[in-house]
Scaffold this active site. Structure first.
Site, mmCIF file in Angstrom:
data_model
loop_
_atom_site.group_PDB
_atom_site.id
_atom_site.type_symbol
_atom_site.label_atom_id
_atom_site.label_comp_id
_atom_site.label_asym_id
_atom_site.label_seq_id
_atom_site.Cartn_x
_atom_site.Cartn_y
_atom_site.Cartn_z
ATOM 1 N N LYS A 32 -10.127 11.796 8.981
ATOM 2 C CA LYS A 32 -9.536 12.018 10.109
ATOM 3 C C LYS A 32 -9.284 12.561 11.279
ATOM 4 O O LYS A 32 -9.406 14.872 10.691
ATOM 5 C CB LYS A 32 -8.278 11.519 10.006
ATOM 6 C CG LYS A 32 -7.966 10.246 9.087
ATOM 7 C CD LYS A 32 -6.505 9.347 9.510
ATOM 8 C CE LYS A 32 -6.459 7.987 8.286
ATOM 9 N NZ LYS A 32 -6.812 7.752 9.366
ATOM 10 N N LYS A 48 0.738 -1.127 -0.167
ATOM 11 C CA LYS A 48 -0.265 -0.284 -0.117
ATOM 12 C C LYS A 48 0.375 1.206 0.010
ATOM 13 O O LYS A 48 1.546 1.231 0.976
ATOM 14 C CB LYS A 48 -0.738 0.048 1.022
ATOM 15 C CG LYS A 48 -2.289 1.527 1.477
ATOM 16 C CD LYS A 48 -2.753 0.953 2.606
ATOM 17 C CE LYS A 48 -3.329 2.257 2.750
ATOM 18 N NZ LYS A 48 -3.111 2.523 3.841
ATOM 19 N N ASP A 90 1.461 6.372 5.522
ATOM 20 C CA ASP A 90 0.708 5.191 4.897
ATOM 21 C C ASP A 90 0.909 4.700 3.980
ATOM 22 O O ASP A 90 -0.165 3.772 3.106
ATOM 23 C CB ASP A 90 -0.280 5.655 5.142
ATOM 24 C CG ASP A 90 -1.674 5.085 4.995
ATOM 25 O OD1 ASP A 90 -1.636 3.360 5.155
ATOM 26 O OD2 ASP A 90 -2.874 5.575 4.695
ATOM 27 N N ARG A 92 -7.668 -0.515 1.396
ATOM 28 C CA ARG A 92 -8.375 -1.385 0.256
ATOM 29 C C ARG A 92 -8.375 -1.006 -0.960
ATOM 30 O O ARG A 92 -8.373 -2.505 -1.851
ATOM 31 C CB ARG A 92 -9.756 -2.026 1.153
ATOM 32 C CG ARG A 92 -10.595 -0.999 1.204
ATOM 33 C CD ARG A 92 -11.950 -1.563 2.030
ATOM 34 N NE ARG A 92 -11.192 -0.901 3.920
ATOM 35 C CZ ARG A 92 -11.336 -1.712 4.833
ATOM 36 N NH1 ARG A 92 -12.465 -2.175 4.701
ATOM 37 N NH2 ARG A 92 -10.949 -0.525 5.964
ATOM 38 N N ASP A 99 -2.791 10.285 4.320
ATOM 39 C CA ASP A 99 -3.571 9.564 3.872
ATOM 40 C C ASP A 99 -4.521 11.214 5.413
ATOM 41 O O ASP A 99 -5.020 10.461 6.330
ATOM 42 C CB ASP A 99 -4.399 8.063 4.481
ATOM 43 C CG ASP A 99 -5.363 7.279 5.416
ATOM 44 O OD1 ASP A 99 -6.242 8.373 4.495
ATOM 45 O OD2 ASP A 99 -5.791 6.827 5.235
ATOM 46 N N GLU A 115 -9.399 3.503 1.939
ATOM 47 C CA GLU A 115 -8.376 3.946 0.771
ATOM 48 C C GLU A 115 -8.033 2.860 0.292
ATOM 49 O O GLU A 115 -7.683 2.847 -0.845
ATOM 50 C CB GLU A 115 -8.207 5.340 0.736
ATOM 51 C CG GLU A 115 -6.668 5.681 1.344
ATOM 52 C CD GLU A 115 -6.632 5.586 2.441
ATOM 53 O OE1 GLU A 115 -7.831 5.438 3.361
ATOM 54 O OE2 GLU A 115 -5.832 5.066 3.033
ATOM 55 N N ASP A 139 -11.974 7.070 4.217
ATOM 56 C CA ASP A 139 -10.457 6.181 5.389
ATOM 57 C C ASP A 139 -10.295 5.357 4.683
ATOM 58 O O ASP A 139 -9.299 4.769 5.539
ATOM 59 C CB ASP A 139 -11.039 7.396 6.834
ATOM 60 C CG ASP A 139 -9.918 7.039 7.053
ATOM 61 O OD1 ASP A 139 -9.112 7.336 6.236
ATOM 62 O OD2 ASP A 139 -9.734 7.483 8.690
HETATM 63 N N1 BES Z 1 -3.789 4.245 7.107
HETATM 64 C C1 BES Z 1 -5.215 4.409 7.950
HETATM 65 C C2 BES Z 1 -5.169 2.855 8.416
HETATM 66 C C3 BES Z 1 -4.051 2.990 9.581
HETATM 67 C C4 BES Z 1 -4.392 3.671 11.358
HETATM 68 C C5 BES Z 1 -2.330 3.148 10.366
HETATM 69 C C6 BES Z 1 -3.843 4.203 11.842
HETATM 70 C C7 BES Z 1 -1.588 3.671 10.667
HETATM 71 C C8 BES Z 1 -2.316 3.918 11.804
HETATM 72 C C9 BES Z 1 -6.330 3.947 7.153
HETATM 73 O O1 BES Z 1 -6.453 4.118 5.882
HETATM 74 C C10 BES Z 1 -7.518 4.177 7.707
HETATM 75 O O2 BES Z 1 -7.965 4.508 8.084
HETATM 76 N N2 BES Z 1 -8.738 2.553 8.409
HETATM 77 C C11 BES Z 1 -10.091 3.353 8.604
HETATM 78 C C12 BES Z 1 -11.096 1.592 8.404
HETATM 79 C C13 BES Z 1 -12.027 2.055 8.573
HETATM 80 C C14 BES Z 1 -13.064 3.631 7.786
HETATM 81 C C15 BES Z 1 -12.866 1.129 8.364
HETATM 82 C C16 BES Z 1 -9.420 2.865 10.136
HETATM 83 O O3 BES Z 1 -8.511 1.802 10.856
HETATM 84 O O4 BES Z 1 -10.459 3.219 11.354
HETATM 85 ZN ZN ZN Z 2 -4.974 4.847 4.978
HETATM 86 ZN ZN ZN Z 3 -7.782 5.842 5.799
#
Ligand code: BES
Ligand code: ZN
Ligand code: ZN
Length: 502
Positions: free
Chosen positions: A276, A264, A287, A350, A269, A348, A346
């Protein structure tokens, strides 16, 4: 970066600023770990420390000793390798890091290391990793270089009969440490520097240096192959997206096993419209840690000339907000024709991985591994200690677990199940990109990814907990990025053997 060489020969004659002696736990005499001659020069100091119980050889214990001025070496840094639950290679890695820092702090520019425990090949690898990664600093963004004196050269001293093993170990250790250093550099760089185009430049540079095949797709080419998921994320990107494909041994793909690594590459992000919080954004320059791990691994496997066809795929984009940004409730179509209802912009990562996992199929892979900072859920479950691994194939999962133990970038298995898939059922499209129920987020994300996997042997590594400092040890910086994943993937590629015909 510090240069490391090997030498077979007598320790007494080793000219160096600091002679590092690896000492096992519970030793009764210097002789028992091959340091008898050194102790003689020190007038029996090591023996006295051991007898008094001042130095027991417990993990990361250090003592600095000073020989008479006539000695070839200026100091001895005695460092304990300990015992217990932690594997030997990891204890040696940490000891080498502790000793390296200690020697550097007293101004040493040249160090020699001796006392490698058996098996010499693995412990030489560990010494190289520990020294290089323990001394790693990220200062390319500082206007003035720190005025600390640095170790420039290390020599590993061993007996002549194991020099071939040590040589093999050193070669691997250097490649692994360089891979992690590259991953740390890339993840530590700010998002206004480390853009998708920058990642592509690095890929092209590595390809040039190492004779890899490289291809970089730009927006128009992604449109042509209908990568609607990646392109939706990239809609608001100020720095345009890149889709990077690196190949090692491409010309021999027919005869060799094909492994595909996908990382990824979200260079920042913000969350998009599902924005966020301001605190939640800090760290999101990292990220693209999956991408950094894949770039590091591609560099290492080519350096080590691993006899496999290895493909590295990096979908890279920013996730920003502007009037062109994709919205919650948009329906987008990925490159395999499946439709996705956006619930959270968020989620994104996937979407990027979806198009990359579809793309992986064209290489007829024997195994595909993707790695991503995908969900806060994986970080909540495992912290910075283990990454989560999900796999459609038990052997692949075990291979990743084994490689992870070897380099001590560990993974822990988590479940995939149709029940988790239900959470992303959509009324309007084939699926939603996230659940509205905040449960089992890492498994739900994996079930989403599985919709784009059309080959039997696949694993997904969620490194959202391990990409930062939280697993800090002697050679993982307490501040900044860990560089996790580059060594895991490299070691996995080295160890993996395909079960042909299964
Ligand atoms: N990049 C984030 C995940 C992340 C969070 C990585 C904290 C490292 C530290 C990812 O893109 C994300 O925001 N995921 C969300 C998914 C949710 C919206 C289903 C999450 O984990 O909250
Ligand atoms: Zn992310
Ligand atoms: Zn995200």
């Amino acid at each position: 970066m510090i240069e490391i060489t090997l030498r077979a020969g007598s320790l007494e004659a080793t000219e160096t600023d600091a002679l590092v002696v690896l000492a096992p736990s519970g030793a009764q005499s210097a002789d028992s770990f091959g340091a008898g001659a050194i102790d003689a020069i020190l007038g029996g100091l090591i023996g006295r420390l051991l007898n008094a119980g001042d130095f027991t050889g417990k993990a990361e214990q250090v003592a600095v000793l000073y020989p008479p001025e006539s000695a070839a070496f200026k100091r001895v840094v005695l460092v304990g390798t300990g015992n217990g639950d932690v594997p030997l290679a990891e204890r040696v890695r940490r000891a080498a890091a502790v000793a390296g820092k200690c020697a550097q702090d007293v101004g040493a520019k040249h160090v020699a290391i001796c006392g490698l425990p058996d098996p010499v090949e693995a412990t030489t690898t560990a010494v190289a990793e520990g020294l290089i990664l323990g001394l790693y600093t990220f200062d390319s963004m500082k206007s003035k270089a720190a005025d600390q004196s640095k170790i420039e050269h290390a020599v590993i001293v061993c007996s002549g009969d194991v020099i071939a093993e040590a040589e093999a170990g050193l070669r691997v250790g250097m490649a692994l440490a360089r891979a992690t250093s590259l991953a740390r550099d890339l993840t530590n760089l700010p998002p206004n520097v480390c853009t998708p185009a920058y990642l592509a430049e690095i890929a092209v540079r590595i390809a040039g240096e190492r004779g890899l095949q490289v291809e970089v797709l730009e927006r128009g080419q992604m449109q042509a192959i209908q990568m609607g998921a990646l392109l939706a994320v990239a809609q608001a990107a100020h720095n345009p997206p890149r889709f990077i494909v690196l190949q090692h041994n491409a010309h021999r793909s027919a005869e060799l096993d094909t492994l595909v690594l996908v990382g990824k590459g979200v260079t920042f992000d913000t969350g998009g419209y599902s924005l966020k919080t301001r605190d939640g954004m800090i760290g999101m320059k990292g990220d693209m840690s999956g991408a950094a791990a894949v770039l590091g691994a591609m560099q290492a496997v080519s350096e080590l000339q691993v006899e496999k066809h290895v493909v590295g795929i990096i979908p890279a984009s920013e996730n920003l907000v502007d009037a062109a940004a994709y919205r919650p409730q948009d329906v987008i179509t990925a490159s395999n024709g499946k439709t996705i209802e956006i619930i959270s912009t968020d989620a994104e990562g996937r979407l990027l991985l979806a198009d990359a996992l579809v793309y992986a199929k064209r290489f007829a892979p024997d195994a595909v591994v993707d790695i991503a900072t995908l969900t806060g859920s994986a970080a909540a479950a495992l912290g910075g200690v283990y990454s989560a691994v999900f796999a459609t194939d038990v052997e692949l999962r075990r291979a990743l677990e084994h490689a992870g133990e070897t380099v001590f970038e560990r993974v822990w298995p988590m479940p995939m199940a149709p029940e988790y898939r239900k959470q992303i059922d959509s009324d309007t499209a084939d699926m939603r990109n996230s659940s509205t129920i905040p449960k089992a987020g890492a498994s739900v994300a994996t079930m989403f990814l599985a919709e784009f996997v059309d080959y039997p042997v696949w694993a997904h590594v969620d490194m959202a907990g391990t990409f930062v400092d939280s697993g800090a040890s002697a050679y993982i910086p307490a501040k900044g990025m860990s560089g996790y994943g580059a060594r895991l993937l490299t070691q996995f590629v080295i160890e993996w053997t395909t079960r042909k015909g299964v």
